[in-house]
Scaffold this motif. Structure first.
Motif, short mmCIF file in Angstrom:
data_model
loop_
_atom_site.label_atom_id
_atom_site.label_comp_id
_atom_site.label_asym_id
_atom_site.label_seq_id
_atom_site.Cartn_x
_atom_site.Cartn_y
_atom_site.Cartn_z
N LEU A 57 14.88 -54.67 -4.78
CA LEU A 57 14.69 -53.29 -4.32
C LEU A 57 15.46 -53.03 -3.03
N HIS A 58 15.38 -53.98 -2.10
CA HIS A 58 16.05 -53.80 -0.80
C HIS A 58 17.56 -53.76 -0.95
N LEU A 59 18.09 -54.53 -1.87
CA LEU A 59 19.54 -54.51 -2.11
C LEU A 59 20.01 -53.13 -2.59
N ARG A 60 19.09 -52.39 -3.19
CA ARG A 60 19.40 -51.04 -3.69
C ARG A 60 18.94 -49.97 -2.71
N ASP A 61 18.62 -50.38 -1.47
CA ASP A 61 18.22 -49.47 -0.39
C ASP A 61 16.86 -48.82 -0.64
N TYR A 62 16.02 -49.44 -1.47
CA TYR A 62 14.67 -48.95 -1.69
C TYR A 62 13.68 -49.77 -0.87
N SER A 63 12.59 -49.10 -0.49
CA SER A 63 11.44 -49.80 0.09
C SER A 63 10.20 -49.33 -0.67
N HIS A 64 9.30 -50.28 -0.96
CA HIS A 64 8.10 -49.97 -1.75
C HIS A 64 7.04 -49.30 -0.90
N ARG A 65 6.81 -49.81 0.30
CA ARG A 65 5.90 -49.26 1.32
C ARG A 65 4.42 -49.41 0.99
N ASP A 66 4.10 -50.04 -0.13
CA ASP A 66 2.68 -50.18 -0.49
C ASP A 66 2.43 -51.55 -1.11
N ILE A 67 3.06 -52.57 -0.55
CA ILE A 67 2.91 -53.92 -1.09
C ILE A 67 1.56 -54.49 -0.66
N PRO A 103 2.52 -51.24 12.25
CA PRO A 103 2.24 -50.08 13.11
C PRO A 103 3.04 -48.84 12.75
N GLU A 104 4.26 -49.00 12.26
CA GLU A 104 5.09 -47.83 11.98
C GLU A 104 4.60 -47.02 10.78
N LEU A 105 3.71 -47.59 9.96
CA LEU A 105 3.16 -46.84 8.83
C LEU A 105 1.82 -46.18 9.16
N GLU A 106 1.24 -46.53 10.31
CA GLU A 106 -0.06 -45.94 10.67
C GLU A 106 0.08 -44.48 11.07
N CYS A 107 1.19 -44.14 11.65
CA CYS A 107 1.45 -42.74 12.01
C CYS A 107 2.95 -42.55 11.87
N GLU A 108 3.35 -42.16 10.67
CA GLU A 108 4.76 -42.21 10.32
C GLU A 108 5.64 -41.35 11.22
N ASP A 109 6.72 -41.96 11.67
CA ASP A 109 7.71 -41.27 12.49
C ASP A 109 8.77 -40.67 11.57
N ILE A 110 8.96 -39.38 11.65
CA ILE A 110 9.90 -38.68 10.78
C ILE A 110 11.33 -39.18 10.97
N ASN A 111 11.60 -39.84 12.10
CA ASN A 111 12.95 -40.32 12.38
C ASN A 111 13.26 -41.65 11.70
N ILE A 112 12.24 -42.31 11.16
CA ILE A 112 12.48 -43.58 10.47
C ILE A 112 13.08 -43.31 9.10
N SER A 113 14.21 -43.93 8.82
CA SER A 113 14.86 -43.75 7.51
C SER A 113 14.91 -45.04 6.71
N ASP A 114 14.63 -46.16 7.36
CA ASP A 114 14.68 -47.45 6.66
C ASP A 114 13.32 -48.14 6.81
N PHE A 115 12.59 -48.20 5.70
CA PHE A 115 11.26 -48.79 5.71
C PHE A 115 11.24 -50.21 5.15
N ARG A 116 12.40 -50.81 4.97
CA ARG A 116 12.42 -52.18 4.46
C ARG A 116 11.73 -53.16 5.40
N PRO A 117 11.83 -53.00 6.72
CA PRO A 117 11.04 -53.89 7.60
C PRO A 117 9.53 -53.76 7.38
N ALA A 118 9.06 -52.57 7.00
CA ALA A 118 7.64 -52.40 6.70
C ALA A 118 7.26 -53.23 5.48
N ASP A 119 8.14 -53.28 4.48
CA ASP A 119 7.90 -54.12 3.31
C ASP A 119 7.78 -55.59 3.71
#
Length: 302
Positions: free
Chosen positions: A140-150, A193-209
């Motif tokens: 998923l990450h290689l395709r620039d996707y993040s799941h965000r709910d693992i 922490p970045e998913l507890e109150c999402e910042d609209i400026n975040i465009s890459d959520f792969r670190p959250a995964d």
């Protein structure tokens, strides 16, 4: 909500819903029967539940768009990425229908927690399941996707294989954002922490995964599906992976992974490639003839 005698017409098949199973993400899940075709397979149907947002048009629209994206992305990726729980059929038009349910159908699989509770798995078997999940995330990450709910609730076993499900929060770097400024997404207790109150400026959520993946690794190894909050630190004895619990084999690669994957600063977190490297290192240690846990099992390389 339509009754159990309602026929659900998809692109390829007709279905009837059966016994209620439970809630899943923003939908309600039932057993499903495929009509006019004899099959030994068992199916489930997930029906979008947006009724309680009927007074808020924007919220209802956002839920619908999220459900559409989940279907669209899963269908696009499932033939290309091994380990995604497949969508067999669906009904989800461009606009919210007034008189019909929107839904999708998947094969019925066994819940992760139930699968593990009914079996006694060795450390190396657990590590191979962890590796399997890591490879799915890597694809998923290689395709620039993040799941965000693992989380373990979104892991299933189908035909003995670990599968990742529930792509309701799937996000691509180039896609338009559906979730709003300040909206909490993903698992609450084990989330970064970045998913507890999402910042609209975040465009890459792969670190959250990566953060969530580390928490799931700990849960699998410990067989503790509540997890822990915050960063993993080996001096915290409450959450420390004690080698004595695993046959006195060194767990240094897992300590390194958990510590560096749960950094609060996203820029300091390791990526999925480093995670997989450390997982393979751990499997090699366990498989060594000198390891007390060596049971002559083959390392699975996905």
């Amino acid at each position: 909500m339509n009754g159990n005698n309602t026929v659900y017409q998809g692109k390829h098949h007709k279905f009837k819903k059966g016994k209620y199973i439970g809630k899943g993400g923003n939908g309600i899940v039932y057993d499903a029967e495929i009509l006019c075709i004899k099959s030994d397979e068992k199916y489930v149907i997930k029906i979008l539940n947006i009724g309680k947002w009927h007074k808020d048009g924007q919220a209802k629209s956002e839920r619908y768009e999220r459900f559409k994206r989940e279907i669209k992305t899963t269908v696009e990726l499932q033939d290309d990425v091994a380990g995604i729980m497949r969508i067999i059929d669906f009904y989800c038009p461009d606009e919210i229908p007034n008189d019909k349910d929107v839904w999708y159908v998947m094969y019925k699989a066994e819940k992760f927690n139930e699968f593990f509770q009914n079996n006694n798995y060795t450390l190396i078997e657990k590590m191979n399941w962890i590796l399997r999940l890591g490879v799915i995330i890597q694809a998923l990450h290689l395709r620039d996707y993040s799941h965000r709910d693992i989380k373990t609730d979104n892991l299933l076993f189908y035909n003995g294989e670990l599968m990742l499900s529930d792509f309701g929060l799937i996000f691509n770097i180039v896609e338009k954002r559906i979730t709003q400024q300040g909206e909490r997404v993903g698992p609450y207790y084990i989330g970064p922490p970045e998913l507890e109150c999402e910042d609209i400026n975040i465009s890459d959520f792969r670190p959250a995964d990566i953060y969530l993946f580390a928490k799931v690794i700990w849960e699998i190894l410990k067989e503790d599906y509540i997890g822990f909050r915050g960063q993993y630190k080996r001096d915290n004895k409450q959450f420390y992976l004690n080698p004595k619990e695993f046959g006195d084999v060194t767990l240094e690669p897992m300590h390194e992974l958990l510590e560096n994957a749960t950094e609060f600063d996203v820029d300091k977190r390791i990526d999925i490639n480093k995670c997989i490297e450390l997982i393979k290192n751990q499997i090699e240690i366990i498989s060594s003839p000198k390891s007390p846990n060596n049971i002559n099992l083959i390392i699975i390389d996905f």
